[in-house]
Design a protein around this motif. Structure first.
Motif, PDB file in Angstrom:
ATOM      1  N   TYR A 163     -11.617  -1.806  10.802  1.00 19.28           N
ATOM      2  CA  TYR A 163     -10.367  -1.357  10.190  1.00 19.28           C
ATOM      3  C   TYR A 163      -9.171  -1.529  11.114  1.00 19.28           C
ATOM      4  CZ  TYR A 163     -12.104  -0.300   5.681  1.00 19.28           C
ATOM      5  OH  TYR A 163     -12.611  -0.454   4.419  1.00 19.28           O
ATOM      6  N   GLU A 192      -7.280   2.235   3.842  1.00 19.17           N
ATOM      7  CA  GLU A 192      -6.217   1.252   4.012  1.00 19.17           C
ATOM      8  C   GLU A 192      -4.842   1.825   3.681  1.00 19.17           C
ATOM      9  OE1 GLU A 192      -7.107  -2.462   2.088  1.00 19.17           O
ATOM     10  OE2 GLU A 192      -9.217  -2.330   2.682  1.00 19.17           O
ATOM     11  N   ARG A 200       0.835  -1.216   0.000  1.00 20.67           N
ATOM     12  CA  ARG A 200       0.000   0.000   0.000  1.00 20.67           C
ATOM     13  C   ARG A 200       0.867   1.263   0.000  1.00 20.67           C
ATOM     14  NH1 ARG A 200      -2.895  -3.577   3.260  1.00 20.67           N
ATOM     15  NH2 ARG A 200      -4.891  -4.131   2.337  1.00 20.67           N
ATOM     16  N   ARG A 218      -6.725  -3.847   9.418  1.00 21.87           N
ATOM     17  CA  ARG A 218      -5.675  -3.220   8.602  1.00 21.87           C
ATOM     18  C   ARG A 218      -4.630  -2.546   9.483  1.00 21.87           C
ATOM     19  NH1 ARG A 218      -7.010  -6.577   5.742  1.00 21.87           N
ATOM     20  NH2 ARG A 218      -8.567  -6.366   4.125  1.00 21.87           N
TER      21      ARG A 218
END
Length: 116
Positions: free
Chosen positions: A98, A60, A6, A101
């Protein structure tokens, strides 16, 4: 996709945008630099705030980027996770999801043996 992937995607996107849309990306990066350059808060504090905002925003890429920044600035695993839980407090169940993540990014940039 890993947290490192990412962060790499962010770098690739930024370079592509600099080539195709230099005025727009330079304006954004300039604003970001001025905002992050304010000395009222330390680098780790700013990154922890950004971690919480990233979890609340369910981004993310932002989570990975700001966890890496927080670790680089000296934040501990517990400080990063605490920031994530503050997002959950303010944003509820979707933010809690989340934390998947968030924990992935913490594990990627701050191995368990560095738990503090």
């Amino acid at each position: 996709m890993s947290a490192n992937d990412r962060v790499n995607e962010i770098a690739q996107l930024t370079e592509r945008l600099k080539d195709k849309y230099p005025a727009e990306i330079d304006a954004f990066l300039g604003f970001m630099g001025k905002t992050e350059g304010n000395p009222a808060l330390g680098k780790a504090q700013k990154e922890l705030i950004n971690v919480a905002l990233s979890v609340a925003a369910q981004c993310e890429w932002c989570i990975a980027l700001h966890v890496k920044g927080a670790v680089t600035a000296g934040a501990t695993r517990d400080e990063i996770m605490s920031a994530g839980f503050l997002a959950v407090l303010m944003h509820g169940g979707p933010a809690l999801m989340y934390l998947v993540r968030l924990t992935e990014a913490v594990d990627a940039f701050l191995p368990e043996e560095s738990h503090g």
